[in-house]
Design a protein around this motif. Structure first.
Motif, mmCIF file in Angstrom:
data_model
loop_
_atom_site.group_PDB
_atom_site.id
_atom_site.type_symbol
_atom_site.label_atom_id
_atom_site.label_comp_id
_atom_site.label_asym_id
_atom_site.label_seq_id
_atom_site.Cartn_x
_atom_site.Cartn_y
_atom_site.Cartn_z
ATOM 1 N N ILE A 18 42.748 38.662 42.081
ATOM 2 C CA ILE A 18 44.234 37.985 41.401
ATOM 3 C C ILE A 18 44.691 36.725 41.926
ATOM 4 C CG2 ILE A 18 46.197 39.011 41.018
ATOM 5 C CD1 ILE A 18 45.705 41.867 41.493
ATOM 6 N N ASP A 19 44.503 35.977 41.378
ATOM 7 C CA ASP A 19 45.025 34.629 42.194
ATOM 8 C C ASP A 19 45.751 33.154 41.205
ATOM 9 O OD1 ASP A 19 44.839 32.388 43.960
ATOM 10 O OD2 ASP A 19 43.851 33.955 44.741
ATOM 11 N N ASP A 20 46.135 32.271 41.835
ATOM 12 C CA ASP A 20 47.018 31.698 41.182
ATOM 13 C C ASP A 20 46.243 30.173 40.309
ATOM 14 O OD1 ASP A 20 47.773 31.487 43.401
ATOM 15 O OD2 ASP A 20 49.961 29.912 42.343
ATOM 16 N N SER A 21 44.895 30.291 41.770
ATOM 17 C CA SER A 21 44.162 29.521 41.498
ATOM 18 C C SER A 21 43.374 29.331 40.662
ATOM 19 C CB SER A 21 43.705 28.877 43.501
ATOM 20 O OG SER A 21 42.720 28.650 43.057
ATOM 21 N N LYS A 22 42.440 28.656 39.382
ATOM 22 C CA LYS A 22 41.469 28.887 38.323
ATOM 23 C C LYS A 22 40.372 29.013 40.062
ATOM 24 C CE LYS A 22 40.576 27.621 33.781
ATOM 25 N NZ LYS A 22 41.254 26.214 33.253
ATOM 26 N N THR A 23 40.269 27.516 40.132
ATOM 27 C CA THR A 23 39.139 27.559 41.331
ATOM 28 C C THR A 23 39.022 28.280 41.778
ATOM 29 O OG1 THR A 23 39.645 25.144 41.614
ATOM 30 C CG2 THR A 23 38.087 26.049 43.507
ATOM 31 N N ILE A 24 39.207 29.502 42.527
ATOM 32 C CA ILE A 24 39.519 30.516 43.422
ATOM 33 C C ILE A 24 38.507 32.312 41.850
ATOM 34 C CG2 ILE A 24 40.012 32.125 44.770
ATOM 35 C CD1 ILE A 24 40.343 29.988 46.594
ATOM 36 N N ARG A 25 39.858 31.808 40.903
ATOM 37 C CA ARG A 25 39.133 33.211 40.796
ATOM 38 C C ARG A 25 37.468 33.037 39.728
ATOM 39 N NH1 ARG A 25 43.762 31.922 37.835
ATOM 40 N NH2 ARG A 25 43.458 31.582 36.145
ATOM 41 N N VAL A 39 33.701 41.964 36.896
ATOM 42 C CA VAL A 39 34.715 40.751 36.968
ATOM 43 C C VAL A 39 35.659 40.887 36.151
ATOM 44 C CG1 VAL A 39 35.431 39.215 38.268
ATOM 45 C CG2 VAL A 39 33.395 40.242 38.366
ATOM 46 N N LEU A 40 37.037 41.663 36.629
ATOM 47 C CA LEU A 40 38.087 41.067 35.726
ATOM 48 C C LEU A 40 39.605 39.937 36.384
ATOM 49 C CD1 LEU A 40 39.276 44.904 35.210
ATOM 50 C CD2 LEU A 40 37.909 43.664 34.272
ATOM 51 N N THR A 41 39.927 39.252 35.948
ATOM 52 C CA THR A 41 40.365 37.795 37.006
ATOM 53 C C THR A 41 42.219 38.371 35.559
ATOM 54 O OG1 THR A 41 40.270 36.722 35.371
ATOM 55 C CG2 THR A 41 38.716 36.566 37.197
ATOM 56 N N ALA A 42 43.542 37.676 36.783
ATOM 57 C CA ALA A 42 44.532 37.585 36.316
ATOM 58 C C ALA A 42 45.098 36.456 37.592
ATOM 59 C CB ALA A 42 45.260 39.086 36.924
ATOM 60 N N VAL A 43 46.203 35.849 36.882
ATOM 61 C CA VAL A 43 46.724 34.640 37.087
ATOM 62 C C VAL A 43 48.091 35.325 38.594
ATOM 63 C CG1 VAL A 43 46.196 33.248 35.825
ATOM 64 C CG2 VAL A 43 48.457 34.178 35.629
ATOM 65 N N ASP A 44 48.729 36.383 37.814
ATOM 66 C CA ASP A 44 49.697 36.803 38.679
ATOM 67 C C ASP A 44 49.545 38.244 38.508
ATOM 68 O OD1 ASP A 44 51.346 37.390 36.483
ATOM 69 O OD2 ASP A 44 52.241 35.322 36.580
ATOM 70 N N GLY A 45 50.619 38.830 39.448
ATOM 71 C CA GLY A 45 50.955 40.219 39.711
ATOM 72 C C GLY A 45 51.246 41.239 38.134
ATOM 73 N N ASP A 54 44.834 49.658 32.308
ATOM 74 C CA ASP A 54 44.153 49.647 31.590
ATOM 75 C C ASP A 54 42.145 49.609 32.438
ATOM 76 O OD1 ASP A 54 45.061 49.069 29.397
ATOM 77 O OD2 ASP A 54 44.761 46.971 28.801
ATOM 78 N N GLN A 55 42.106 49.167 32.610
ATOM 79 C CA GLN A 55 40.854 49.252 33.301
ATOM 80 C C GLN A 55 40.068 49.575 34.481
ATOM 81 O OE1 GLN A 55 38.636 46.487 31.122
ATOM 82 N NE2 GLN A 55 40.588 46.293 29.866
ATOM 83 N N LYS A 56 40.969 49.806 35.262
ATOM 84 C CA LYS A 56 41.830 50.887 36.484
ATOM 85 C C LYS A 56 39.976 50.459 37.035
ATOM 86 C CE LYS A 56 42.199 54.877 33.672
ATOM 87 N NZ LYS A 56 43.619 53.660 32.825
ATOM 88 N N PRO A 57 40.214 49.182 37.798
ATOM 89 C CA PRO A 57 38.837 48.463 38.958
ATOM 90 C C PRO A 57 38.459 49.478 40.673
ATOM 91 C CG PRO A 57 41.095 47.240 39.027
ATOM 92 C CD PRO A 57 41.088 48.461 37.870
ATOM 93 N N ASN A 58 37.448 49.508 40.437
ATOM 94 C CA ASN A 58 37.309 50.080 41.710
ATOM 95 C C ASN A 58 37.658 49.428 43.138
ATOM 96 O OD1 ASN A 58 34.337 50.071 39.436
ATOM 97 N ND2 ASN A 58 35.057 51.893 40.648
ATOM 98 N N ILE A 59 37.823 48.167 43.408
ATOM 99 C CA ILE A 59 38.348 47.026 44.094
ATOM 100 C C ILE A 59 39.776 45.975 43.659
ATOM 101 C CG2 ILE A 59 36.680 45.815 44.374
ATOM 102 C CD1 ILE A 59 37.176 45.929 47.903
ATOM 103 N N ILE A 60 40.387 45.688 44.587
ATOM 104 C CA ILE A 60 41.035 45.087 44.193
ATOM 105 C C ILE A 60 41.044 43.442 44.704
ATOM 106 C CG2 ILE A 60 43.318 44.072 42.524
ATOM 107 C CD1 ILE A 60 43.652 46.967 42.002
ATOM 108 N N PHE A 61 40.837 42.188 44.410
ATOM 109 C CA PHE A 61 41.231 40.918 45.277
ATOM 110 C C PHE A 61 42.274 40.250 45.514
ATOM 111 C CE2 PHE A 61 36.314 42.220 46.103
ATOM 112 C CZ PHE A 61 36.639 42.193 47.272
#
Length: 133
Positions: A18-25, A39-45, A54-61
Motif C-alpha cells: 500500500i503506497d501512494d507512490s506508483k514507483t514504490i508499488r 502481489v496486491l497493490t493499493a494507493v491508499d488505506g 477480499d484477498q486476505k494477504p499473508n503480509i502487508i507493507f
C-alpha cells in the motif's frame, strides 16, 4: 542458499503493498513477483481495506505518508480487526525517526523499513514474518 533456491519458498505467498507512490508499488511488485509472490497493490488505506478483506494477504507493507488514511491509521484498523490481527504489517517510510518507529509499534506494526528499501530488506521482512507460519 542462492537466489534461485530462495524464490521457491515464497511462491504463492500473498503480499500487499500500500503506497501512494506508483514507483514504490511497481518496484516492490516487480521484485516480489520475481520471487513467486502473488502481489496486491493499493494507493491508499481505503482501497487497501477492501482488498485485504477480499484477498486476505499473508503480509502487508504500508506507507506511512498517504492521503485520506495514513499508514498508522491503516495499520491500526487492520490490527483492530480480529480476522486480520495476526497478519504482519510492515511500515514503509522515507523518514527514519525514532518517534515514527515508536508510533508504528504502538499501532501494532511488526517492523519499520526506511525507503528506499533494498530487495534484501523487503525479502528479509517476508521471510521473518510471513513464512514462519
Amino acid at each position: 542458499m542462492n537466489d534461485n533456491e530462495r524464490g521457491t519458498d515464497l511462491a504463492g505467498l500473498k503480499v500487499m503493498v500500500i503506497d501512494d507512490s506508483k514507483t514504490i508499488r511497481r518496484t516492490a511488485e516487480t521484485l516480489l513477483k520475481k520471487e513467486g509472490c502473488d502481489v496486491l497493490t493499493a494507493v491508499d488505506g481505503f482501497e487497501a481495506l477492501a482488498k485485504i478483506s477480499d484477498q486476505k494477504p499473508n503480509i502487508i507493507f504500508v506507507d506511512i505518508m498517504m492521503p485520506r488514511l495514513d499508514g498508522y491509521q491503516t495499520c491500526a484498523l487492520i490490527k483492530n480487526n480480529a480476522q486480520f490481527r495476526g497478519t504482519p504489517v510492515i511500515m514503509l517510510s522515507s523518514k527514519d525517526g525514532l518517534f515514527d518507529k515508536a508510533r508504528g509499534r504502538i499501532v501494532g506494526a511488526e517492523q519499520y523499513l526506511t525507503k528506499p528499501f533494498t530487495r534484501d530488506e523487503l525479502l528479509g521482512a517476508i521471510h521473518r514474518y510471513a513464512t514462519a507460519n
